[in-house]
Design an enzyme around this catalytic site. Structure first.
Site, PDB file in Angstrom:
ATOM      1  N   ARG A   1       0.852  -1.190   0.000  1.00  0.00           N
ATOM      2  CA  ARG A   1       0.000   0.000   0.000  1.00  0.00           C
ATOM      3  C   ARG A   1       0.886   1.238   0.000  1.00  0.00           C
ATOM      4  O   ARG A   1       1.962   1.257   0.630  1.00  0.00           O
ATOM      5  CB  ARG A   1      -0.866   0.048   1.262  1.00  0.00           C
TER       6      ARG A   1
ATOM      7  N   HIS B   1      -0.851   0.511  -9.552  1.00  0.00           N
ATOM      8  CA  HIS B   1      -1.583  -0.316  -8.577  1.00  0.00           C
ATOM      9  C   HIS B   1      -2.281  -1.494  -9.288  1.00  0.00           C
ATOM     10  O   HIS B   1      -3.486  -1.697  -9.142  1.00  0.00           O
ATOM     11  CB  HIS B   1      -2.609   0.530  -7.802  1.00  0.00           C
TER      12      HIS B   1
HETATM   13  P1  NDP Z   1      -1.854 -11.315   4.954  1.00  0.00           P
HETATM   14  O1  NDP Z   1      -2.755 -10.825   6.029  1.00  0.00           O
HETATM   15  O2  NDP Z   1      -1.938 -12.742   4.564  1.00  0.00           O
HETATM   16  O3  NDP Z   1      -0.336 -11.013   5.351  1.00  0.00           O
HETATM   17  C1  NDP Z   1       0.042  -9.834   5.991  1.00  0.00           C
HETATM   18  C2  NDP Z   1       1.423 -10.050   6.587  1.00  0.00           C
HETATM   19  O4  NDP Z   1       1.857  -8.832   7.168  1.00  0.00           O
HETATM   20  C3  NDP Z   1       1.437 -11.114   7.685  1.00  0.00           C
HETATM   21  O5  NDP Z   1       2.613 -11.881   7.611  1.00  0.00           O
HETATM   22  C4  NDP Z   1       1.448 -10.272   8.969  1.00  0.00           C
HETATM   23  O6  NDP Z   1       2.050 -10.911  10.087  1.00  0.00           O
HETATM   24  C5  NDP Z   1       2.297  -9.109   8.505  1.00  0.00           C
HETATM   25  N1  NDP Z   1       2.062  -7.942   9.374  1.00  0.00           N
HETATM   26  C6  NDP Z   1       0.948  -7.219   9.542  1.00  0.00           C
HETATM   27  N2  NDP Z   1       1.150  -6.231  10.447  1.00  0.00           N
HETATM   28  C7  NDP Z   1       2.432  -6.352  10.843  1.00  0.00           C
HETATM   29  C8  NDP Z   1       3.248  -5.636  11.768  1.00  0.00           C
HETATM   30  N3  NDP Z   1       2.771  -4.595  12.464  1.00  0.00           N
HETATM   31  N4  NDP Z   1       4.518  -6.030  11.929  1.00  0.00           N
HETATM   32  C9  NDP Z   1       5.010  -7.104  11.245  1.00  0.00           C
HETATM   33  N5  NDP Z   1       4.296  -7.823  10.348  1.00  0.00           N
HETATM   34  C10 NDP Z   1       3.016  -7.443  10.155  1.00  0.00           C
HETATM   35  O7  NDP Z   1      -2.102 -10.376   3.699  1.00  0.00           O
HETATM   36  P2  NDP Z   1      -1.825 -10.680   2.153  1.00  0.00           P
HETATM   37  O8  NDP Z   1      -0.484 -11.305   2.039  1.00  0.00           O
HETATM   38  O9  NDP Z   1      -2.978 -11.379   1.563  1.00  0.00           O
HETATM   39  O10 NDP Z   1      -1.822  -9.195   1.557  1.00  0.00           O
HETATM   40  C11 NDP Z   1      -0.878  -8.241   2.013  1.00  0.00           C
HETATM   41  C12 NDP Z   1      -1.249  -6.863   1.502  1.00  0.00           C
HETATM   42  O11 NDP Z   1      -0.943  -6.755   0.123  1.00  0.00           O
HETATM   43  C13 NDP Z   1      -2.729  -6.490   1.561  1.00  0.00           C
HETATM   44  O12 NDP Z   1      -3.100  -6.066   2.860  1.00  0.00           O
HETATM   45  C14 NDP Z   1      -2.827  -5.372   0.548  1.00  0.00           C
HETATM   46  O13 NDP Z   1      -2.620  -4.126   1.178  1.00  0.00           O
HETATM   47  C15 NDP Z   1      -1.672  -5.656  -0.406  1.00  0.00           C
HETATM   48  N6  NDP Z   1      -2.150  -5.998  -1.745  1.00  0.00           N
HETATM   49  C16 NDP Z   1      -1.834  -5.169  -2.786  1.00  0.00           C
HETATM   50  C17 NDP Z   1      -2.245  -5.455  -4.058  1.00  0.00           C
HETATM   51  C18 NDP Z   1      -1.887  -4.579  -5.206  1.00  0.00           C
HETATM   52  O14 NDP Z   1      -2.460  -4.724  -6.284  1.00  0.00           O
HETATM   53  N7  NDP Z   1      -0.932  -3.684  -5.056  1.00  0.00           N
HETATM   54  C19 NDP Z   1      -3.058  -6.646  -4.345  1.00  0.00           C
HETATM   55  C20 NDP Z   1      -3.313  -7.449  -3.198  1.00  0.00           C
HETATM   56  C21 NDP Z   1      -2.884  -7.126  -1.943  1.00  0.00           C
HETATM   57  P3  NDP Z   1       1.406 -12.237  10.732  1.00  0.00           P
HETATM   58  O15 NDP Z   1       1.585 -13.316   9.673  1.00  0.00           O
HETATM   59  O16 NDP Z   1       2.214 -12.503  11.943  1.00  0.00           O
HETATM   60  O17 NDP Z   1      -0.032 -11.923  10.990  1.00  0.00           O
HETATM   61  C1  OXD Z   2      -5.943  -5.551  -2.979  1.00  0.00           C
HETATM   62  C2  OXD Z   2      -5.592  -4.618  -4.029  1.00  0.00           C
HETATM   63  O1  OXD Z   2      -5.859  -5.234  -1.799  1.00  0.00           O
HETATM   64  O2  OXD Z   2      -5.936  -4.857  -5.207  1.00  0.00           O
HETATM   65  O3  OXD Z   2      -6.331  -6.691  -3.338  1.00  0.00           O
HETATM   66  O4  OXD Z   2      -4.952  -3.611  -3.760  1.00  0.00           O
END
Ligand code: NDP
Ligand code: OXD
Length: 312
Positions: A227, A275
């Site tokens: 993000r 994005h």
């Molecule tokens: P998940 O919830 O599966 O993974 C998030 C990860 O971030 C987890 O490992 C979590 O830790 C870690 N995390 C969250 N907060 C913290 C913190 N404060 N400190 C350390 N680690 C942290 O999400 P996804 O992998 O499915 O997606 C990740 C992000 O990718 C989405 O939230 C979205 O914003 C972004 N995204 C962007 C897209 C784009 O087109 N640019 C498309 C899809 C997603 P833990 O495992 O311990 O909970």
């Molecule tokens: C998502 C994105 O969060 O597209 O899936 O950004």
């Protein structure tokens, strides 16, 4: 069931995909909600604040994206389960993006393209993948899938998350205590965190300075597909100028669309994408929501429910 699509962009793509998959369902799009009390389910992407709370009998909110910051930003969001999008199609797209941009910087493509424009023949010394350390900041569904693909290509991969992980052939670092060591062994930093109060602005000058400077690349590379709110863009530009990082690929921005006047567009060692690293496929989205609704109505419950207190 009555489901409404609420987006700040064109809702018709989602509506058509849902209609195709469930032609007999009562499906609506905001703002033509009809009787708001009929609505049981919402499928939303950046919904205008205050609109979802008007559905007084709402049971579940589905996020069009994997990230839910666009929902949690609404101060009037009703207290019902929020289901995020976790999908093989989306994961595969993100894996493609991360592999593409890791290779792009590892193999110095921005510089080769600049050389080509100048008809210049010059070969850089490039390490093999096994000598390149990739750090994945955010080691969840997408981070681990991208890490596995990079590991298969031979990269030396580690991930950082809130809680420790046990993942084949990759090293796990967790929490504030693990961050320094994780950054210090990252030649390429891939950001796949959710945007939460804890992660906002995490990719800043202090973090970029802590990346590895003893590797086989000319300097660290940043790839942010999480993000825009995770990054401080002025700090990224300053870090490029100071040599704290060598190059970057950015798919997400503090303000989207990225304003035409942003210097990020014109920096020779930044690759900008709009994005689109992993878009949500409409048909996959429709199938996912309808399956979840069917399971919920059978009493089997929902999956991939967001923990609102954590912000993801
Ligand atoms: P998940 O919830 O599966 O993974 C998030 C990860 O971030 C987890 O490992 C979590 O830790 C870690 N995390 C969250 N907060 C913290 C913190 N404060 N400190 C350390 N680690 C942290 O999400 P996804 O992998 O499915 O997606 C990740 C992000 O990718 C989405 O939230 C979205 O914003 C972004 N995204 C962007 C897209 C784009 O087109 N640019 C498309 C899809 C997603 P833990 O495992 O311990 O909970
Ligand atoms: C998502 C994105 O969060 O597209 O899936 O950004």
């Amino acid at each position: 069931m009555v489901l409404i699509v609420v987006t700040s962009t064109d809702p018709d793509h989602f509506l058509h995909a849902l209609q195709k998959a469930a032609p007999t369902r009562d499906l609506r799009t905001w703002p033509d909600a009809g009787d708001a009390a009929d609505i049981r389910y919402v499928l939303a992407w950046h919904p205008p604040h205050g609109e979802i709370k008007k559905f007084t009998n709402l049971e579940v909110i589905f996020s069009v994206g994997a990230g839910v910051d666009h929902l949690l930003a609404d101060p009037d969001l009703p207290d019902v389960p929020i289901v995020r999008f976790v999908d093989a199609n989306l994961t595969q797209r993100m894996v493609e993006y991360v592999v593409l941009h890791t290779l792009l910087h590892h193999r110095r493509m921005p510089e080769y393209l600049a050389q080509q424009a100048a008809s210049r023949w010059h070969e850089f010394v490039e390490p093999a993948a096994g000598d390149v350390r990739v750090g994945i900041l955010g080691f969840g569904v997408l981070g681990q899938a991208a890490g596995a693909a990079l590991t298969n290509l031979g990269y030396d991969v580690a991930g950082w998350s809130r809680t420790p992980k046990v993942v084949a052939d990759m090293v796990s670092y967790a929490g504030a205590d693990g961050l320094n060591d994780f950054l210090g062994r990252s030649d390429i930093l891939v950001v796949l965190l959710p945007l939460t109060p804890d992660t906002r602005g995490i990719v800043n000058a202090a973090l970029l300075k802590r990346l590895a400077h003893d590797g086989h690349l000319p300097g660290p590379t940043l790839i942010n597909a999480g993000r825009g709110g995770l990054q401080v863009e002025a700090d990224i530009l300053a870090a490029l100028d100071a040599g704290d990082i060598h190059s970057a690929s950015l798919d997400v921005f503090e303000s989207e669309p990225l304003p035409a006047e942003s210097p990020l567009w014109r920096h020779p060692r930044i690759v900008v994408t709009p994005h689109n690293s992993a878009v949500s496929d409409n048909a996959a989205m429709a199938a996912y929501v309808l399956d979840q609704v069917a399971a919920y109505e059978r009493g089997d419950g929902l999956t991939n429910i967001v923990t609102v207190a954590r912000g993801y």
